[in-house]
Write a protein that holds these residues in place. Sequence first.
Motif, PDB file in Angstrom:
ATOM      1  N   ALA A 168       5.081 -46.075  14.406  1.00  0.00           N
ATOM      2  CA  ALA A 168       3.786 -46.716  14.658  1.00  0.00           C
ATOM      3  C   ALA A 168       2.638 -45.722  14.527  1.00  0.00           C
ATOM      4  O   ALA A 168       1.568 -46.052  14.008  1.00  0.00           O
ATOM      5  N   LEU A 169       2.860 -44.492  15.006  1.00  0.00           N
ATOM      6  CA  LEU A 169       1.821 -43.469  14.849  1.00  0.00           C
ATOM      7  C   LEU A 169       1.602 -43.142  13.369  1.00  0.00           C
ATOM      8  O   LEU A 169       0.468 -42.920  12.927  1.00  0.00           O
ATOM      9  N   PHE A 170       2.675 -43.134  12.599  1.00  0.00           N
ATOM     10  CA  PHE A 170       2.561 -42.881  11.161  1.00  0.00           C
ATOM     11  C   PHE A 170       1.759 -43.987  10.483  1.00  0.00           C
ATOM     12  O   PHE A 170       0.865 -43.728   9.677  1.00  0.00           O
ATOM     13  N   ARG A 171       2.056 -45.241  10.852  1.00  0.00           N
ATOM     14  CA  ARG A 171       1.316 -46.354  10.254  1.00  0.00           C
ATOM     15  C   ARG A 171      -0.159 -46.334  10.705  1.00  0.00           C
ATOM     16  O   ARG A 171      -1.055 -46.690   9.940  1.00  0.00           O
ATOM     17  N   ARG A 172      -0.394 -45.893  11.927  1.00  0.00           N
ATOM     18  CA  ARG A 172      -1.767 -45.831  12.430  1.00  0.00           C
ATOM     19  C   ARG A 172      -2.627 -44.884  11.605  1.00  0.00           C
ATOM     20  O   ARG A 172      -3.849 -45.076  11.498  1.00  0.00           O
ATOM     21  N   GLN A 173      -2.001 -43.863  11.026  1.00  0.00           N
ATOM     22  CA  GLN A 173      -2.763 -42.951  10.184  1.00  0.00           C
ATOM     23  C   GLN A 173      -3.418 -43.684   9.010  1.00  0.00           C
ATOM     24  O   GLN A 173      -4.503 -43.323   8.560  1.00  0.00           O
ATOM     25  N   ALA A 174      -2.732 -44.711   8.515  1.00  0.00           N
ATOM     26  CA  ALA A 174      -3.258 -45.458   7.371  1.00  0.00           C
ATOM     27  C   ALA A 174      -4.183 -46.596   7.790  1.00  0.00           C
ATOM     28  O   ALA A 174      -5.168 -46.886   7.116  1.00  0.00           O
TER      29      ALA A 174
END
Length: 385
Positions: free
Chosen positions: A188-194
């Motif tokens: 989720a943190l990775f997707r939040r970057q985008a």
Amino acid sequence: MNVTKPLPLAGVCVVEIGHSLAAPYAGMILGSLGAEVIKVENAEGGDYARDWGPPFIDGAAALFHAINHGKSSIAMSLADQREAGLLRELIVQRADVVLQNLKAGGVEKYGLGAAQLMAAKPSLVYCNLGAFGTSGPLRDKPGYDPLVQALGGLMSFLGGPGEPLSRIPVSVNDMGTGLWAAIGVLAALFRRQATGAGEAVSVSLYETAIAWGGVQIADYLASGVLPGRWGSGTAAIVPHQAFECADATIMVAAGNDGLFRRLCGVLDIAALADDPRFATNGARVTNREALIARLQQAFGAKPAAHWLATLDAAGIPCGPIQSIDQVVVHEQTRALDLLKTTSDGAATIVGLPISFDGERPGAIGKTPKLGEHNHLLAQTAQETH
């Protein structure tokens, strides 16, 4: 000169509204990867796990140190509207992630549920760690690891034929749920970057247990045959189990036809590899009992050291069955630098089993006293006003 890299989650703030094992284990993983973890505990006694001993170190169970080192501790009453409001403000101001494993509906009544907090902070990643998941007839039922091992089917194929039912003496569903939580949070943190947006992540002990049994479930759905109970062995590979030597027990994993042929040569029963009953793995599984009896007879003739050296020389996977006192002093354990001491020297714990460019995260903070970091709430109150 080698410069140590910042840990991957440096700058990430996690608020852990949890107790016992699942959420605290997830918090420990994220903290060991560099996140700041603020642990919220009940002012009356704190996390239950503080008392899960002996042994105790500095007044808290060794288990508590193993799972909660390096965190900050806020002791408070969620039922106190003022304190719950301050925690809410702290999360909105500082947190990237919330972990919670209170009983179903517990956080919502304090205004700390996923929808409530994400409405105030849309970038928040919020992870619910439950017992039985977010839907279904058991969704509101409390759950503990042994109960879920039973309900999830794991206990049905543990142990050997005719033995009493037993559970895995490790809290695999609590810790596994903590692992899935950490994976979900990182995704989720990775997707939040985008996207810039947070999201709610949900995991549970029951789903973790079903996942551990995934191979057995797939086998059953394909064949209609329930999994057997094979003790140290495994259902689909033979021989792949412990054998008693003249003086000790060893583990042998001859997982394919070539290794089995070599094993038969080492045991001086080479003709067995050409017997149609044992020539292929499928045949060996079908004729497991006859084969294991013959192999056991051969292993029992000589001591473990002889067989371990001979099997190693032949390239057949094998090893002794070690007790914990042997594991912690083993040269392989030492070479991997797996055992770490907290920064205050109070406790020795197992470090994170991950390395980055050959370097294991090694900043092991001390275990917090109950309420040691209550000043964080006081700061929040000052900043709010």
